[in-house]
Design an enzyme around this catalytic site. Sequence first.
Site, short mmCIF file in Angstrom:
data_model
loop_
_atom_site.label_atom_id
_atom_site.label_comp_id
_atom_site.label_asym_id
_atom_site.label_seq_id
_atom_site.Cartn_x
_atom_site.Cartn_y
_atom_site.Cartn_z
NE ARG A 262 -3.68 -1.83 2.22
CZ ARG A 262 -4.64 -2.73 2.90
NH1 ARG A 262 -4.90 -1.72 4.49
NH2 ARG A 262 -5.53 -3.83 3.31
NE ARG A 277 -1.48 4.69 9.46
CZ ARG A 277 -2.08 4.43 9.15
NH1 ARG A 277 -2.72 3.78 8.21
NH2 ARG A 277 -2.80 3.98 10.16
CD GLU A 349 -8.13 -1.60 10.91
OE1 GLU A 349 -8.29 -0.53 10.53
OE2 GLU A 349 -8.00 -2.58 9.57
CB SER A 352 -11.06 -4.39 7.86
OG SER A 352 -12.13 -3.38 8.43
NE ARG A 391 -1.50 -1.94 11.43
CZ ARG A 391 -3.22 -0.80 10.91
NH1 ARG A 391 -3.46 -1.57 11.46
NH2 ARG A 391 -2.79 -0.49 10.57
#
Length: 424
Positions: A262, A277, A349, A352, A391
């Site tokens: 990403r 991230r 998070e 999801s 994560r």
Amino acid sequence: MIDPQLIRNDLDNVAQQLLKRGFKLDREQLIALEAARKRVQVETQALQSERNTRSKLIGKAKASGEDIAPLLAAVAELGDKLKAGEAQLAEIQSELNAILQGVPNIPHADVPEGESEDDNVELRRWGKPTSFDFEPKDHVDLGVALGGMDFETASKLTGSRFTVMSGPIARLHRALIQFMLDLHTREHGYTETYVPYMVNADSLRGTGQLPKFSEDLFKLEGEQEYYLIPTAEVPVTNIVRDVIIDADDMPRKFVCHTPCFRSEAGSYGKDTRGLIRQHQFEKVELVQIVKPQESNAALESLTSNAEQVLQQLGLPYRVVILCGGDVGFSAAKTYDLEVWLPGQQQYREISSCSNFESFQARRMQARWRNPGTNKPELVHTVNGSGLAVGRTLVALLENYQDAAGRVHIPAVLHPYMGGVTVIE
RNA sequence: GGAGAGGUGGCUGAGUGGUCGAAAGCGGCGGUCUUGAAAACCGUUGAGGGUUUGUAGCCCUCCCAGGGUUCGAAUCCCUGCCUCUCCGCCA
């Protein structure tokens, strides 16, 4: 894509529901375009019909040896009119389609009102935030001190938002992937799947990343228009693109581990420290292709499948439902799993899970044959992370640290760690 | 990378300018026969879209994709993509 019939027949209601997510539909524009579409399409199809009948007459006349010159003269100016009509129709339809491609999914009735992630609603908690009788470190301090995480070398190799891992921490990272795949295939009935990590634009349009979110993607140079996948959702869901699935083969449940890429454009100041991230991270993704009437239940079961990972790892977490302003473009309803991170003293998070209903299916033309009607009908797609691996590694390091800066490996991972139970 | 062949409905496969959305076979579905099943026989069987109160009727589009020629294209021309065979290279 939402159902174009809804735009035609129930525009006000659609616009009203989209307001929940802060999206304003341009109704005047749609009404005007739709009226033009109808007029031009009906005209053009009438012209096509006329051309067809006349051409058939010419064929018959020629076969029986008649003079076809007068017949040819009669169709002379039909061609230009028809071409103009077809061109105009194509233009209107592509304009209409461009607008529809940019309209987000209609939020599910369960989705709470709200503008941002602050308005998401907590549904439940599992476990209690880990308490320490010392000041807990964050994963960067732990990982670097243990010699298993090196952000400087990664930035030399590539740039910011990458990492090099080594030794037992790299192994723990791999162990997590194996553990998750085994859990979902053995206990939850998913089929392990391996897919390309580069996809074409059609696939990205199918799941909704294109045309609107190209800035989030890494596009490859070269003759082919390929992109690095931002999530396994893209290649895995597109397995059923342009397919009509037998009712007996439903539901289809895939689990797939891939790296994800990403660009994180627009998040320059956010989470610059550590693994949270990154431009490249690993994820184990769960995807279900289900009958429409089963998608709500599928979302619940898929979410609980993802929760199982956290529970077996003994990581405290909570489940929130995203509010209208925070739910993603393609999703009708989303649950986020948020894991407790002692280093940040907050829930973050880690998964999801979304029900996309027919939104992706319509873009992909992914259908099943309904035995009731014996007609192809759109499937529903449901997916979620089970879990984001980087994560999860962060959560393990931070929740299982001790005062000496060691990390204790939870028992379920021991078989995957080759005898290592403590990283020190 | 070089040389050749080819992409047609769920599958096999015919069709090289008109009456072709497409023969035939297989498969699927319905029926006859049968105590039941099989076999045999009969019928049926693609998708998307428009119009419409309509799962009725009528119409349009689709034979890999995109352009073109023509009154008319599965069929002719151009471009791209993909598959297969042989050679070379290679994890």
